[in-house]
Design a protein around this motif. Structure first.
Motif, short mmCIF file in Angstrom:
data_model
loop_
_atom_site.label_atom_id
_atom_site.label_comp_id
_atom_site.label_asym_id
_atom_site.label_seq_id
_atom_site.Cartn_x
_atom_site.Cartn_y
_atom_site.Cartn_z
N PHE A 69 0.82 -1.20 0.00
CA PHE A 69 0.00 0.00 0.00
C PHE A 69 0.86 1.26 0.00
O PHE A 69 0.55 2.24 -0.66
N TYR A 70 1.97 1.24 0.74
CA TYR A 70 2.84 2.41 0.79
C TYR A 70 3.97 2.33 -0.24
O TYR A 70 4.90 3.13 -0.20
N ARG A 71 3.86 1.36 -1.14
CA ARG A 71 4.80 1.28 -2.25
C ARG A 71 4.63 2.53 -3.11
O ARG A 71 3.52 2.88 -3.50
N GLY A 72 5.74 3.18 -3.43
CA GLY A 72 5.67 4.38 -4.25
C GLY A 72 5.57 5.66 -3.43
O GLY A 72 5.36 6.73 -4.01
N LEU A 73 5.72 5.59 -2.10
CA LEU A 73 5.63 6.79 -1.28
C LEU A 73 6.81 7.73 -1.47
O LEU A 73 6.66 8.95 -1.51
N LEU A 74 8.03 7.15 -1.58
CA LEU A 74 9.24 7.98 -1.63
C LEU A 74 9.25 8.95 -2.82
O LEU A 74 9.54 10.14 -2.62
N PRO A 75 8.94 8.50 -4.06
CA PRO A 75 8.97 9.46 -5.17
C PRO A 75 8.04 10.65 -4.98
O PRO A 75 8.49 11.79 -5.17
N PRO A 76 6.75 10.47 -4.59
CA PRO A 76 5.92 11.66 -4.39
C PRO A 76 6.37 12.50 -3.22
O PRO A 76 6.22 13.73 -3.24
N LEU A 77 6.93 11.86 -2.17
CA LEU A 77 7.40 12.62 -1.02
C LEU A 77 8.55 13.54 -1.43
O LEU A 77 8.56 14.74 -1.09
N VAL A 78 9.51 12.98 -2.16
CA VAL A 78 10.62 13.80 -2.65
C VAL A 78 10.12 14.81 -3.67
O VAL A 78 10.47 16.00 -3.63
N ALA A 79 9.26 14.33 -4.59
CA ALA A 79 8.79 15.20 -5.67
C ALA A 79 7.98 16.37 -5.13
O ALA A 79 8.14 17.51 -5.57
N VAL A 143 5.58 -7.07 -10.11
CA VAL A 143 6.55 -8.16 -10.29
C VAL A 143 7.72 -7.72 -11.16
O VAL A 143 8.89 -7.95 -10.82
N ARG A 144 7.41 -7.07 -12.27
CA ARG A 144 8.46 -6.67 -13.21
C ARG A 144 9.36 -5.59 -12.61
O ARG A 144 10.58 -5.61 -12.81
N PHE A 145 8.78 -4.66 -11.87
CA PHE A 145 9.56 -3.58 -11.26
C PHE A 145 9.26 -3.55 -9.76
O PHE A 145 8.39 -2.79 -9.30
N PRO A 146 9.96 -4.37 -8.97
CA PRO A 146 9.67 -4.46 -7.54
C PRO A 146 10.10 -3.24 -6.73
O PRO A 146 9.60 -3.02 -5.64
N ASP A 147 11.04 -2.44 -7.28
CA ASP A 147 11.50 -1.27 -6.54
C ASP A 147 11.97 -0.20 -7.52
O ASP A 147 11.98 -0.40 -8.74
N ILE A 148 12.38 0.94 -6.97
CA ILE A 148 12.82 2.06 -7.80
C ILE A 148 14.07 1.71 -8.59
O ILE A 148 14.22 2.08 -9.76
N HIS A 149 14.99 0.97 -7.96
CA HIS A 149 16.25 0.65 -8.62
C HIS A 149 16.01 -0.17 -9.90
O HIS A 149 16.73 -0.01 -10.89
N SER A 150 15.04 -1.05 -9.88
CA SER A 150 14.76 -1.85 -11.07
C SER A 150 14.26 -0.98 -12.22
O SER A 150 14.57 -1.23 -13.39
N ILE A 151 13.51 0.06 -11.90
CA ILE A 151 13.04 0.99 -12.94
C ILE A 151 14.21 1.79 -13.49
O ILE A 151 14.35 1.96 -14.71
N LEU A 152 15.06 2.29 -12.60
CA LEU A 152 16.21 3.08 -13.04
C LEU A 152 17.16 2.24 -13.89
O LEU A 152 17.70 2.72 -14.90
N ARG A 153 17.36 0.97 -13.51
CA ARG A 153 18.22 0.09 -14.31
C ARG A 153 17.65 -0.09 -15.71
O ARG A 153 18.38 -0.10 -16.70
N TYR A 154 16.33 -0.25 -15.79
CA TYR A 154 15.70 -0.42 -17.10
C TYR A 154 15.88 0.84 -17.95
O TYR A 154 16.23 0.75 -19.14
N PHE A 155 15.63 2.02 -17.37
CA PHE A 155 15.79 3.26 -18.12
C PHE A 155 17.22 3.44 -18.60
O PHE A 155 17.47 3.80 -19.76
#
Length: 296
Positions: A69-79, A143-155
């Protein structure tokens, strides 16, 4: 209330140079309001993506569990913290710059110009945050992107040029339009609405709270279709990039060509906007007013 308005107007008449206080006030007010509104925002996002009614979105959260449920909190908090810093800070700086040739109260056109430029700068800086946030909040990509680092690696694996365009800045044009127009509207009418309510025997914190709530709600509702477009464009990964027109057509057809489905989640937008912009504006004006009293 009249004392607060006199303080705010006196601050406006002071030096038109750069001031760091507006950046600090914007950061603090946005940081605090983000904690309160994150659950509402995530529910709205699911409605924008899946066209859920509210109870279906809540049921999906229950199935995913509290951990997600709190997945994705850090990006909006920083943003949001960066957003408040840029939005209020650069607006104040730009407003002093565009109105440097005349004295007296700031004019509507000056507030509009400064707000639009501030929102545009905010879009350039924050679009990558919003892109990552929208991917993380899409339950189909847990599943494909379990955390922020996996997204950044893909980009980063897509190469520099392709990574910027298809990764961090996908859907940038509607973000630029929404943020620029939204900031221009917010700053154009925030202070006039607050001043209109002041001096009527209300508690000092209520006029900025109501001003932020009403102004933020109207602005968000007007620009809500753009937010739906952005959420759908930015949540896509590894798919062909459609133009804005093609994306709008696809969303319109997928919603059965019904405006009511485009505005699915609109009721929560009202609640979120009331809380977010009301708190942000009230906290910002409170900090600014206290500084004014200390200077006196």
């Amino acid at each position: 209330m009249k004392e607060n308005n006199l303080i705010n107007r006196e601050l406006e008449k002071q030096s038109r140079g750069w001031s760091s206080r507006s950046y600090v006030y914007g950061a603090v007010s946005s940081f605090l309001s983000t904690f309160v509104t994150f659950p509402i925002y995530k529910t709205i996002f699911r409605q924008q993506i899946h066209v859920f009614v509210m109870r279906e979105a809540i049921r999906q959260f229950q199935q995913e569990g509290l951990r997600h449920f709190y997945r994705g909190l850090l990006p909006p908090l920083v943003a949001k913290t960066v957003q408040g810093t840029l939005l209020f800070g650069t607006y104040d700086t730009l407003l002093r710059f565009v109105s440097a040739n005349h004295s007296g109260p700031y004019k509507l056109r000056d507030r509009w110009k400064a707000g639009f430029m501030s929102g545009s700068l905010e879009a350039v800086v924050l679009s990558p945050f919003e892109r990552i946030q929208n991917i993380m909040q899409d339950g189909r990509k847990n599943v494909r992107f379990p955390d922020i680092h996996s997204i950044l690696r893909y980009f980063n694996s897509c190469g520099f040029k392709e990574g910027l365009a298809e990764g961090y800045f996908r859907g940038f044009s509607p973000v630029l339009l929404r943020n620029g127009v939204g900031s221009a509207l917010y700053f154009s009418f925030k202070d006039p609405i607050r001043d209109c309510l002041s001096g009527k025997g209300l508690p000092s914190w209520l006029p900025p709270l109501v001003s932020g709530s009403v102004n933020g709600t109207v602005t968000c509702l007007l620009l809500y279709p753009l937010s739906v477009l952005i959420a759908n464009m930015q949540s896509q990964v590894g798919q062909e990039t459609l133009s804005i027109g093609e994306s709008m057509k696809s969303i319109w057809e997928s919603r059965g060509k019904k405006v009511s489905l485009i505005y699915r989640g609109g009721s929560l937008v009202i609640l979120r906007s009331c809380v977010t912009w009301g708190l942000t504006t009230a906290i910002h004006d409170f900090l600014q007013g206290n500084t004014g009293r200390k200077q006196e």
